[in-house]
Design a protein around this motif. Structure first.
Motif, PDB file in Angstrom:
ATOM      1  N   PRO A   1       0.824  -1.207   0.000  1.00 32.08           N
ATOM      2  CA  PRO A   1       0.000   0.000   0.000  1.00 32.08           C
ATOM      3  C   PRO A   1       0.855   1.254   0.000  1.00 32.08           C
ATOM      4  N   GLY A   2       0.389   2.277  -0.676  1.00 35.67           N
ATOM      5  CA  GLY A   2       1.089   3.554  -0.685  1.00 35.67           C
ATOM      6  C   GLY A   2       1.061   4.175   0.706  1.00 35.67           C
ATOM      7  N   PRO A   3       2.003   5.030   1.002  1.00 29.76           N
ATOM      8  CA  PRO A   3       2.083   5.611   2.341  1.00 29.76           C
ATOM      9  C   PRO A   3       1.059   6.714   2.595  1.00 29.76           C
ATOM     10  N   GLY A   4       0.369   7.165   1.566  1.00 30.28           N
ATOM     11  CA  GLY A   4      -0.558   8.289   1.704  1.00 30.28           C
ATOM     12  C   GLY A   4      -1.583   8.148   2.808  1.00 30.28           C
ATOM     13  N   PRO A   5      -2.394   7.078   2.818  1.00 30.19           N
ATOM     14  CA  PRO A   5      -3.414   6.964   3.857  1.00 30.19           C
ATOM     15  C   PRO A   5      -2.836   6.914   5.276  1.00 30.19           C
ATOM     16  N   ALA A   6      -1.750   6.170   5.462  1.00 30.40           N
ATOM     17  CA  ALA A   6      -1.144   6.105   6.801  1.00 30.40           C
ATOM     18  C   ALA A   6      -0.559   7.452   7.188  1.00 30.40           C
ATOM     19  N   ALA A   7       0.061   8.148   6.225  1.00 29.48           N
ATOM     20  CA  ALA A   7       0.619   9.473   6.512  1.00 29.48           C
ATOM     21  C   ALA A   7      -0.493  10.453   6.865  1.00 29.48           C
ATOM     22  N   ALA A   8      -1.629  10.355   6.181  1.00 26.87           N
ATOM     23  CA  ALA A   8      -2.750  11.258   6.467  1.00 26.87           C
ATOM     24  C   ALA A   8      -3.274  11.052   7.882  1.00 26.87           C
ATOM     25  N   VAL A   9      -3.385   9.803   8.310  1.00 25.25           N
ATOM     26  CA  VAL A   9      -3.835   9.514   9.677  1.00 25.25           C
ATOM     27  C   VAL A   9      -2.832  10.058  10.679  1.00 25.25           C
ATOM     28  N   PHE A  10      -1.543   9.839  10.427  1.00 32.30           N
ATOM     29  CA  PHE A  10      -0.491  10.321  11.317  1.00 32.30           C
ATOM     30  C   PHE A  10      -0.523  11.844  11.421  1.00 32.30           C
ATOM     31  N   LEU A  11      -0.578  12.518  10.282  1.00 32.02           N
ATOM     32  CA  LEU A  11      -0.552  13.986  10.283  1.00 32.02           C
ATOM     33  C   LEU A  11      -1.808  14.579  10.909  1.00 32.02           C
ATOM     34  N   ALA A  12      -2.954  13.922  10.727  1.00 35.47           N
ATOM     35  CA  ALA A  12      -4.195  14.424  11.313  1.00 35.47           C
ATOM     36  C   ALA A  12      -4.161  14.379  12.836  1.00 35.47           C
ATOM     37  N   ALA A  13      -3.334  13.492  13.388  1.00 34.11           N
ATOM     38  CA  ALA A  13      -3.245  13.359  14.847  1.00 34.11           C
ATOM     39  C   ALA A  13      -2.240  14.329  15.472  1.00 34.11           C
ATOM     40  N   ILE A  14      -1.516  15.096  14.657  1.00 29.25           N
ATOM     41  CA  ILE A  14      -0.492  16.016  15.171  1.00 29.25           C
ATOM     42  C   ILE A  14      -1.148  17.271  15.745  1.00 29.25           C
ATOM     43  N   ASP A  15      -0.731  17.626  16.938  1.00 27.60           N
ATOM     44  CA  ASP A  15      -1.163  18.878  17.574  1.00 27.60           C
ATOM     45  C   ASP A  15      -0.245  19.975  17.028  1.00 27.60           C
ATOM     46  N   ALA A  16      -0.802  20.925  16.266  1.00 30.14           N
ATOM     47  CA  ALA A  16      -0.001  21.966  15.614  1.00 30.14           C
ATOM     48  C   ALA A  16       0.776  22.798  16.620  1.00 30.14           C
ATOM     49  N   ALA A  17       0.160  23.134  17.738  1.00 28.52           N
ATOM     50  CA  ALA A  17       0.854  23.936  18.753  1.00 28.52           C
ATOM     51  C   ALA A  17       2.031  23.170  19.349  1.00 28.52           C
ATOM     52  N   GLU A  18       1.840  21.873  19.591  1.00 27.30           N
ATOM     53  CA  GLU A  18       2.924  21.042  20.131  1.00 27.30           C
ATOM     54  C   GLU A  18       4.063  20.920  19.117  1.00 27.30           C
ATOM     55  N   ARG A  71       5.968  24.213  19.113  1.00 21.40           N
ATOM     56  CA  ARG A  71       6.758  24.364  20.344  1.00 21.40           C
ATOM     57  C   ARG A  71       8.013  23.495  20.310  1.00 21.40           C
ATOM     58  N   VAL A  72       7.829  22.232  19.935  1.00 18.14           N
ATOM     59  CA  VAL A  72       8.957  21.294  19.915  1.00 18.14           C
ATOM     60  C   VAL A  72       9.960  21.670  18.825  1.00 18.14           C
ATOM     61  N   ALA A  73       9.476  22.062  17.650  1.00 25.52           N
ATOM     62  CA  ALA A  73      10.381  22.433  16.551  1.00 25.52           C
ATOM     63  C   ALA A  73      11.195  23.671  16.907  1.00 25.52           C
ATOM     64  N   LEU A  74      10.565  24.654  17.545  1.00 22.11           N
ATOM     65  CA  LEU A  74      11.295  25.875  17.929  1.00 22.11           C
ATOM     66  C   LEU A  74      12.326  25.608  19.023  1.00 22.11           C
ATOM     67  N   ALA A  75      12.135  24.531  19.784  1.00 26.65           N
ATOM     68  CA  ALA A  75      13.067  24.197  20.860  1.00 26.65           C
ATOM     69  C   ALA A  75      14.167  23.236  20.416  1.00 26.65           C
ATOM     70  N   ARG A  76      14.154  22.816  19.159  1.00 27.16           N
ATOM     71  CA  ARG A  76      15.166  21.863  18.685  1.00 27.16           C
ATOM     72  C   ARG A  76      16.547  22.504  18.674  1.00 27.16           C
ATOM     73  N   SER A  89      14.164  27.308   7.812  1.00 21.36           N
ATOM     74  CA  SER A  89      14.711  26.560   8.957  1.00 21.36           C
ATOM     75  C   SER A  89      13.611  25.968   9.826  1.00 21.36           C
ATOM     76  N   LEU A  90      12.546  26.741  10.070  1.00 21.15           N
ATOM     77  CA  LEU A  90      11.454  26.225  10.900  1.00 21.15           C
ATOM     78  C   LEU A  90      10.753  25.064  10.191  1.00 21.15           C
ATOM     79  N   THR A  91      10.540  25.202   8.895  1.00 18.55           N
ATOM     80  CA  THR A  91       9.907  24.119   8.142  1.00 18.55           C
ATOM     81  C   THR A  91      10.769  22.865   8.195  1.00 18.55           C
ATOM     82  N   GLN A  92      12.072  23.017   8.012  1.00 14.41           N
ATOM     83  CA  GLN A  92      12.984  21.872   8.079  1.00 14.41           C
ATOM     84  C   GLN A  92      12.957  21.245   9.461  1.00 14.41           C
ATOM     85  N   ALA A  93      12.945  22.061  10.515  1.00 14.27           N
ATOM     86  CA  ALA A  93      12.888  21.534  11.883  1.00 14.27           C
ATOM     87  C   ALA A  93      11.586  20.779  12.111  1.00 14.27           C
TER      88      ALA A  93
END
Length: 124
Positions: free
Chosen positions: A74-91, A94-99, A108-112
């Protein structure tokens, strides 16, 4: 159908200890270095099915009869969509800015954030 006399049914013994397993088919041991894994499934009214996965960089020769099934990975699209939908944008922000590897250049922020998402996807 009498599966006990079916010539395609073989005696399989799997002895698993932790992450390692010894597999024998009709009394012949399968080289553990030739395999990357195995699965066992069983449906009522049918003999159990054992699928052996050969290692990526190992030349492997198996003798005998086998049932062959071809499946599309199976292509990774459906699993990636489920994973990304579960991401808390604020978290994520916060975590990317603290890397410690957050740069100061363009994107740089996008890469982080992408690096962080890859780590979360891998369970890190």
């Amino acid at each position: 159908m009498d599966h006990d006399s079916d010539e395609n049914v073989h005696r399989v013994q799997i002895t698993a200890r932790g992450a390692k397993a010894a597999i024998e088919i009709d009394g012949r041991r399968v080289d553990p270095g030739a395999l990357s894994g195995y699965t066992v499934s069983h449906r009522e009214g049918e003999p159990p099915q054992v699928v052996l996965y050969s290692g990526d960089h190992v030349e492997t020769i198996f003798e005998g009869m086998a049932r062959v099934a071809v499946a599309d990975v199976p292509g990774p699209g459906p699993a990636a969509a489920v994973f990304l939908a579960a991401i808390d944008a604020a978290e994520l922000e916060r975590v990317a800015l603290a890397r410690p590897d957050l740069g100061t250049g363009p994107h740089s922020l996008t890469q982080a954030m992408l690096t962080q998402l890859v780590e979360w996807a891998r369970g890190l």
